[in-house]
Design an enzyme around this catalytic site. Structure first.
Site, PDB file in Angstrom:
ATOM      1  N   GLY A 282      -7.022  -1.434  99.537  1.00 41.87           N
ATOM      2  CA  GLY A 282      -6.863   0.169  99.758  1.00 41.87           C
ATOM      3  C   GLY A 282      -8.237   0.740  99.280  1.00 41.87           C
ATOM      4  O   GLY A 282      -9.069   0.052  99.192  1.00 41.87           O
ATOM      5  N   SER A 283      -7.987   1.806  98.790  1.00 39.84           N
ATOM      6  CA  SER A 283      -9.368   2.396  98.486  1.00 39.84           C
ATOM      7  C   SER A 283     -10.254   1.838  97.345  1.00 39.84           C
ATOM      8  O   SER A 283     -11.175   2.406  97.135  1.00 39.84           O
ATOM      9  CB  SER A 283      -8.739   3.999  97.860  1.00 39.84           C
ATOM     10  N   THR A 284      -9.334   1.050  96.480  1.00 35.47           N
ATOM     11  CA  THR A 284     -10.445   0.463  95.391  1.00 35.47           C
ATOM     12  C   THR A 284     -11.387  -0.171  96.072  1.00 35.47           C
ATOM     13  O   THR A 284     -12.471  -0.579  95.597  1.00 35.47           O
ATOM     14  CB  THR A 284      -9.444  -0.263  94.358  1.00 35.47           C
TER      15      THR A 284
ATOM     16  N   LYS B  95     -13.561   1.008  98.222  1.00 37.23           N
ATOM     17  CA  LYS B  95     -14.483   1.696  98.443  1.00 37.23           C
ATOM     18  C   LYS B  95     -15.684   1.539  97.475  1.00 37.23           C
ATOM     19  O   LYS B  95     -16.702   1.775  97.885  1.00 37.23           O
ATOM     20  CB  LYS B  95     -14.165   3.296  98.361  1.00 37.23           C
TER      21      LYS B  95
END
Lengths: 489, 449
Positions: A217-219, A221
């Site tokens: 997920g956004s980790t 990023k």
């Protein structure tokens, strides 16, 4: 009658030569096959009959062999077995070994080459072969907090010392007590194992390093941001972050969490995009950077490569030649990007350690039964994941995410915390995985931690990384800072 | 001839006392090791054991000096060494049963009793039988006694069936195997008969298909006793003993008549009989199966080859040097103290120890043959050779069975395995061999003069 008597004695000689030949065959040439025959319980008894060294956490044996009065001589015993099961694994007369019990087996049972002199000493003293003790890098305090915080939720926690790569905590939930598999009553052990195996939540799986890998997920990023910084972007570089971003070549669009706007005028700086975890901005950034750049950067952090710490770690995976829209999804840690919790802790650890990723390890010191050191793991650089400068910029961006972004739940009074949330979609009908990766203190990190709570944990479909995983990471970091101040870390 | 009369013939008694010292050390050290590893080492009991062994050995030595001064000096030390290792091993297995199996056994202590009785019996043989030729007078008596002994287990109320074989009798609460003693009687009978009739057997008789066969009246009594004994053993399901008995008979017949063609005929007949038995009797068939396909999982789990394979596992785990006395798990093999003591030795003393034991047996047998060649009378030659060959064959059948050279049959390993009858009978053999060897070596001395 002398001549036939002489001949008869030659016949006897031949008969005895046949016996000697057969005995040599059984005891030397064919011995290996016979010794490895599964019906030969002797090998088992011998293996289990010797004193096996303990596994030590913070100076205390959490797994040890207790003398008992049965054919196996020793009973493998556990204090807080379920707390350390992810690291120690089990040791069963029926199902063999797992975890450190497996990887460090030769040291624990005393047969390792490194213990040759110890064995020789034992031999001359007429003593039994003695196994070595394996001292882990785990911190009992952090392990306890992590397990307590995860509670009954499915998930995992991995904490690393960014400066050395020591694994400070490794917790997987649900777990099991290795003691139920260590008994010497085969029937009970069979029953217990079948029970564990039948459970749908998979207590035997080590989610921290070797479960099914998770979409980060956004980790993820953080990896994209690191790639951008390396590619000449600064924290202030403006990114395109509309409310909706059309995915090229498809009819689908990407939106932000809760369908929110990232910025009034659709443009926002990189640091803000990370702080509020703007999906559209990172999807666009990923497409502009191109998959090749992202892939290289992910590999710099350890993707695509299995590890041994010495427990075998599943390699975190990347998609193969994704198209533009798939690249956009990958930049958000979705599509075919997969990571172990250890991998995400390594990302935080590399950023925390000025861009240098230390090789994670779980075994600190191995001591022979006479307490001499057999081996001591030296910290080792694994990858230069990014430049120190970029790492410093990224750290500041992560500090923003905690102080005034999605990760506010991880704030600790008086300490700067760097973190990144992740809320990974797993399907239409299942709640998302809640992630949080962080390190603290931001200027002089003592701990890097990754937390995942599967399918929202107790919160369910409303869960986000910030609401579910960040508080867990916070407790662990807080404890680590406290232990560090006391000199216990 | 002054020069020759001064010749001093070595009796070998000095060599014997030196060798006895070596055997004594082996016997005491083996027991000390076993006790040490079982945490049972008591200097007092070990001291008593060592002193008793020394006293017994010294007693034998002195008796030999007095009553058989020229007897072979190697026989007694070699047998005692084998016997002593057996005692230590059996004691160790007692400890193993107690430690791992919760079985309280005292095979070791009982075996010490049998050993002492056996040694005394051997000495009594030397003391009573001053000249082995005396035995020739009892040729037919020996034949009858031998047959009677074979028959004893079939007497209702006296015989006992153990593990499917009816070869034991119950005597004052102890089970005895009369067959062990019958073996000796049969050797004496064959020797006496053959030495009287060897010429007529070999030279007179009709020729058939190029082979000369003996006249029925010469061969008759011999064949009668032989066939009767063999039938009895087959009926009692004692396969090992039948094989041994057949072998002794052929061996002695060959030594007496030098007729290799008869031996070939005999072996062929036996082979045919064995194949036939394999097709007729399921219990024989099972032995063949277990021998040829020992590791087959079905045969193993059915129990057909389990004991054999467990023995193999034990020996394999011993490897070249063994696990060390008291360090292995011989208790995992059924009958580790008796039928499978060879596997126990292989496990704990390794191939090295097993080879040493086999070498001791080989030395013994070769000394017996040497006695046979050295002694002047034909009867003595046949008895010594027959007893030597019987020993060799017995070791071959039992060790060969355990090591898969031949199918497994139940026989005891002389002096090594647990069992009273076997111990007593084999010590009688030692006594006879010592007696004949005294004659043989004295003869050499006389010739030298």
């Amino acid at each position: 009658m002398n001549e036939p008597a002489r001949r008869l004695s030659v016949v006897v000689l031949v008969l005895f030569l046949a016996l000697m030949g057969a005995a040599s065959y059984i005891q030397v040439i064919g011995a290996d096959d016979l010794n490895q025959d599964p019906r030969n319980v002797r090998t088992l008894y011998r293996e289990y009959g010797n004193f096996r060294g303990p596994i030590v956490v913070d100076g205390e044996a959490v797994v040890w062999s207790q003398p008992v009065d049965d054919p196996f001589n020793y009973q493998r015993s556990y204090t807080q077995g379920s707390l350390y099961a992810a690291a120690t694994g089990f040791y069963s007369i029926v199902y063999g070994r797992s975890g450190l019990e497996q990887t460090e087996n030769a040291l624990l049972n005393g047969s390792a080459d490194a213990l040759f002199w110890t064995r020789l000493g034992n031999l001359f003293a007429g003593e039994q072969q003695q196994g070595a003790s394996v001292e882990t890098t785990l911190s009992a305090g952090l392990q306890e907090v992590a397990a307590e915080q995860l509670g009954s939720q499915r998930g995992a926690v991995v904490a690393l010392d960014p400066a050395t790569g020591e694994v400070l905590a490794m917790v997987t939930s649900p777990t099991y007590d290795p003691a139920v598999l260590a008994g010497h009553d085969t029937a009970t052990v069979n029953e217990n194992y079948a029970e564990l195996l039948a459970r749908e939540d998979g207590p035997l799986i080590n989610r921290a390093i070797a479960g099914d890998t998770y979409p980060p997920g956004s980790t993820f990023k953080l990896v994209v941001a690191a790639a951008a910084l390396e590619g000449g972007y600064t924290p202030d570089t403006e990114l395109y972050g509309p409310q909706q971003l059309a995915l090229p070549g498809t009819s689908r669009t990407i939106s932000n969490f809760g369908d929110a706007e990232c910025a009034g005028d659709e443009y926002l700086p990189l640091s803000d995009a990370l702080r509020i975890s703007c999906n559209t901005a990172f999807a666009d950034l990923g497409m502009s950077l191109g998959w090749g750049v992202l892939e290289r950067k992910a590999r710099d952090f350890g993707w695509d490569e299995p590890l041994e710490i010495p427990l075998p770690v599943t390699a975190s995976r990347l998609p193969e030649s994704p198209n533009e829209s798939e690249t956009a999804m990958s930049a958000l840690g979705q599509f075919d990007v997969r990571a172990t919790p250890l991998q995400m802790a390594m990302v935080a650890s590399a950023i925390a350690n000025d861009g240098v990723l230390m090789k994670p390890y779980l075994v600190d010191t191995v001591r022979a039964s006479d307490l001499t050191v057999v081996s001591q793991t030296e910290p080792e650089e694994y990858r230069q994941s990014m430049s120190a400068e970029d790492a410093s910029d990224l750290t500041q961006m992560m500090v923003g995410a905690v102080s005034d972004g999605t990760g506010r739940a991880a704030r600790i009074d008086g300490v700067e915390v760097a973190g990144k949330t992740g809320t990974a979609q797993t399907g239409q009908d299942t709640p998302p995985h809640a992630w949080f990766v962080s390190f603290a203190p931001a200027d002089d990190p003592v701990i890097a931690v990754a937390v995942i709570v599967e399918e929202g944990g107790e919160t369910g479909s409303g869960a986000t990384g910030g609401s579910v995983a960040a508080p867990i990471a916070r407790s662990i970091m807080e404890r680590a800072i406290q232990l560090d101040a006391e000199g216990d870390l | 001839m002054a020069t020759v009369s001064e010749l001093q013939v070595r009796t070998g008694r000095r060599a014997e006392i030196a060798l006895l010292g070596v055997s004594w050390a082996i016997i005491v050290l083996a027991r000390a090791l076993v006790d040490y590893h079982a945490d049972f080492l008591e200097l007092r009991t070990l001291g008593i054991y060592a002193a008793a062994a020394a006293a017994l050995m010294l007693g034998c030595h002195l008796l030999l000096r007095r009553y058989a001064p020229s007897a072979d000096p190697v026989l007694l030390p070699a047998v005692l060494a084998i016997n002593g290792v057996g005692l230590a091993m059996i004691r160790r297995i007692d400890f193993g049963y107690a430690q791992y199996r919760g079985r309280e056994t005292a095979f070791g202590d009982t075996q010490i009793g049998w050993t002492v009785a056996g040694v005394l019996l051997a000495m009594a043989v030397i003391f009573v039988i001053r000249d082995h030729r005396l035995l020739r007078r009892f040729t037919y008596t020996a034949g009858v006694v031998g047959l009677a002994l074979y028959l004893l287990p079939l007497v209702p109320g006296l015989g006992v069936t153990i593990n499917g074989a009816r070869i034991w009798i119950d005597l004052f609460g102890r089970s005895l195997q009369p067959g062990e003693f019958a073996k000796i009687a049969m050797v004496v009978f064959f020797a006496g008969y053959l030495v009287t009739n060897r010429d007529t057997l070999a030279l007179a008789g009709p020729t058939f298909l190029g082979l000369r066969f003996p006249r029925p009246r010469d061969m008759g009594p011999l064949l009668l006793v032989w066939a009767a004994a063999l039938l009895l053993m087959v009926y009692q399901r004692d396969l090992g003993a039948s094989l041994l008995f057949f072998g002794i008979f052929l061996g002695m017949l060959y030594v007496a008549t030098q007729r290799i063609s008869w031996v070939v005929t005999g072996v062929a007949l036996f082979g045919a009989g064995a194949v036939l038995a394999g097709t007729i009797f399921p219990h024989v068939r099972a032995r063949y199966d277990a021998w040829l396909n020992a590791l087959d999982p079905d045969l193993y789990s059915a129990g057909t080859s389990e004991q054999l394979v467990r023995g193999l596992f034990g020996m394999a785990s011993g490897g070249l040097f063994g696990t060390g006395l008291g360090e292995g798990r011989p208790d995992l093999v059924p009958y580790a103290e008796s039928d499978f003591i060879i596997a126990s030795i292989g496990e704990e003393m390794g191939l090295t120890g097993l080879m040493a034991i086999l070498a001791l047996y080989l030395i013994l047998v070769q000394r017996a043959f040497r006695t046979s060649i050295g002694v002047r009378d034909g009867f003595g030659k046949l008895v010594a050779g027959g007893l030597g060959f019987a020993l060799a064959l017995q070791v071959f059948i039992v060790v060969g069975g355990v090591t898969r050279v031949i199918p497994l049959t139940g026989l005891t390993t002389p002096w090594l395995a647990y069992g009273g009858s076997s111990m007593l009978a084999n010590w009688i053999i030692v006594g006879l061999l010592l007696r004949i060897s005294d004659q043989a070596r004295r003869t050499t001395a006389e010739v030298a003069e």
